[in-house]
Design an enzyme around this catalytic site. Structure first.
Site, PDB file in Angstrom:
ATOM      1  N   CYS A 130       7.702   3.683   1.211  1.00 45.55           N
ATOM      2  CA  CYS A 130       6.372   3.098   1.161  1.00 45.55           C
ATOM      3  C   CYS A 130       5.408   4.617   0.827  1.00 45.55           C
ATOM      4  CB  CYS A 130       5.700   3.020   2.616  1.00 45.55           C
ATOM      5  SG  CYS A 130       6.714   1.273   3.215  1.00 45.55           S
ATOM      6  N   HIS A 151      10.257  -0.945   4.504  1.00 42.77           N
ATOM      7  CA  HIS A 151      10.764  -0.575   5.017  1.00 42.77           C
ATOM      8  C   HIS A 151      12.136  -0.991   5.704  1.00 42.77           C
ATOM      9  CE1 HIS A 151       7.571   2.587   6.880  1.00 42.77           C
ATOM     10  NE2 HIS A 151       6.961   1.579   5.867  1.00 42.77           N
ATOM     11  N   GLU A 160      14.190   0.791   7.473  1.00 40.83           N
ATOM     12  CA  GLU A 160      15.013   1.241   8.913  1.00 40.83           C
ATOM     13  C   GLU A 160      14.307   0.178   9.649  1.00 40.83           C
ATOM     14  OE1 GLU A 160      10.658   2.280   8.778  1.00 40.83           O
ATOM     15  OE2 GLU A 160      12.538   2.350   7.080  1.00 40.83           O
TER      16      GLU A 160
END
Length: 367
Positions: free
Chosen positions: A257, A343, A345
């Site tokens: 990001c 993202h 994760e």
């Protein structure tokens, strides 16, 4: 639950538009850039994500708070959003494993939230007119005063916010006897990123946003990581200097990001503020190298310039967002460097994108 009297509240946008609602608990006023998230779950993770610092969050899901909060399900130690706007707020929750209600969670962190707002109309307004500064307040009889205060709030374009959420001192995460050592630059890092790295036998030292390359290098890491975070990437000159140094030395580097945007800037690729950004857990991304689609979690208001990326001699686009064809991932041709604008994760797929952490470890092994 016992009925309680709730004060009138409102959200006032920079263009003068007003939506009315009711306060959840805390009275007062909060300022920030208004944005919306389309996720139907994961509100606690959203509210504690440092990438949302300085933003008033509008949730498009009609019900918020129905499963309470759990102390371990946080991405930082605080609520990072400036305030919450929702349609229906659940004061009671029905999740047996929850530690407390969302109302208690907001009270503990002294954050404002308002509900009973026509969020469908509000989100349509943001989509048509773009993300802009706004104020939520229980001071409903002071519209002109709120307008004057709102006019003084700085625009997100050009705003450096990483310093507001970054660690003040370096710290360690994971097992010190792990196989790999990683230096991570914290420009708004999420806890689950650290969990994913530690799960892959990595011991991470996390550094403040303004750390120099020499600081990260002193840990003698096997790889370097640039985190997610809030605000405009352009003012992050220290982070860009770190990225340039890592790139020049051809060391393994991974960015997520805001870290992805910093890597682009370090390569001379510009960034820009998006109309209303990408924030949700069902964003479709195509991996151009494998041809596979990924369901991704995204939360960014800035992006990198696609035309400049395509024209760069040493950068390839690896991933694209299928809704608007913005750049969702890059890698360098001659360097051990890659990054993504989403993202992995957060696992909305749930595991569509976790291979990126494995790819980082493989890059370290092959260095």
């Amino acid at each position: 639950m016992k009925y309680k009297q709730r004060k009138k509240a409102l959200i006032l946008l920079a263009d003068g538009t007003i939506f009315h609602g009711k306060s959840i608990g805390k009275e007062g006023t909060a300022f920030g850039e208004v944005c919306f998230n389309t996720g139907t779950t994961g509100y606690q993770e959203i509210f504690t994500d440092p990438s949302y610092f300085g933003q008033i969050m509008v949730t498009t899901n009609a019900h918020i708070g129905n499963y309470g909060t759990k102390d371990i399900e946080v991405e930082s130690d605080d609520i990072m959003i400036a305030g919450l706007v929702c349609r229906n707020f659940s004061f009671e929750y029905s999740r047996p494993g929850a530690d407390r209600s969302l109302e208690a969670f907001f009270d503990a962190h002294d954050k404002m939230a308002i509900s009973d707002v026509d969020t469908r109309a509000l989100v349509r307004h943001i989509r048509d007119n773009g993300a802009m500064n706004a104020v939520i307040s229980t001071d409903v009889d002071n519209i002109e005063g709120l307008k004057k205060q709102l006019a003084d709030i700085p625009d997100m374009n050009g705003l450096e916010l990483a310093s507001k959420v970054s660690t003040k001192e370096p710290y360690f995460y994971g097992d010190e006897n792990a196989k790999y050592k990683i230096s991570a630059l914290d420009i708004g890092i999420k806890k689950n990123i650290l969990r994913n790295l530690a799960k892959r036998d990595a011991y991470v030292k996390v550094f403040p946003y303004n750390a120099k390359f020499e600081d990260l290098e002193a840990f003698k890491p096997d790889g370097y990581f640039l985190s997610n975070g809030p605000g405009d990437p352009e003012p992050l000159v220290e982070a860009q200097a770190v990225a340039k140094e890592v790139i020049d030395r051809n060391l393994p580097l991974f960015g997520i990001c805001l870290g992805h945007q910093v890597i682009a800037l370090a390569n001379g690729i510009s960034t820009y503020k998006m109309h209303h950004g990408h924030r949700g857990i069902n964003h479709p991304v195509k991996n151009l190298e494998t041809g596979k689609g990924e369901i991704t979690s995204q939360n960014h208001g800035f992006a990198i310039n696609r035309e400049e990326t395509e024209g760069h001699d040493d950068v390839d686009i690896t991933h694209v967002h299928l809704n608007d064809h913005t750049v969702a991932g890059i890698k360098m041709k001659s360097k051990n460097v890659f990054s993504v604008q989403y993202h992995p994760e957060a696992s909305p797929g749930p595991n569509d994108s976790t291979y990126l952490f494995d790819q980082f470890i493989e890059n370290i092994q092959n260095n």
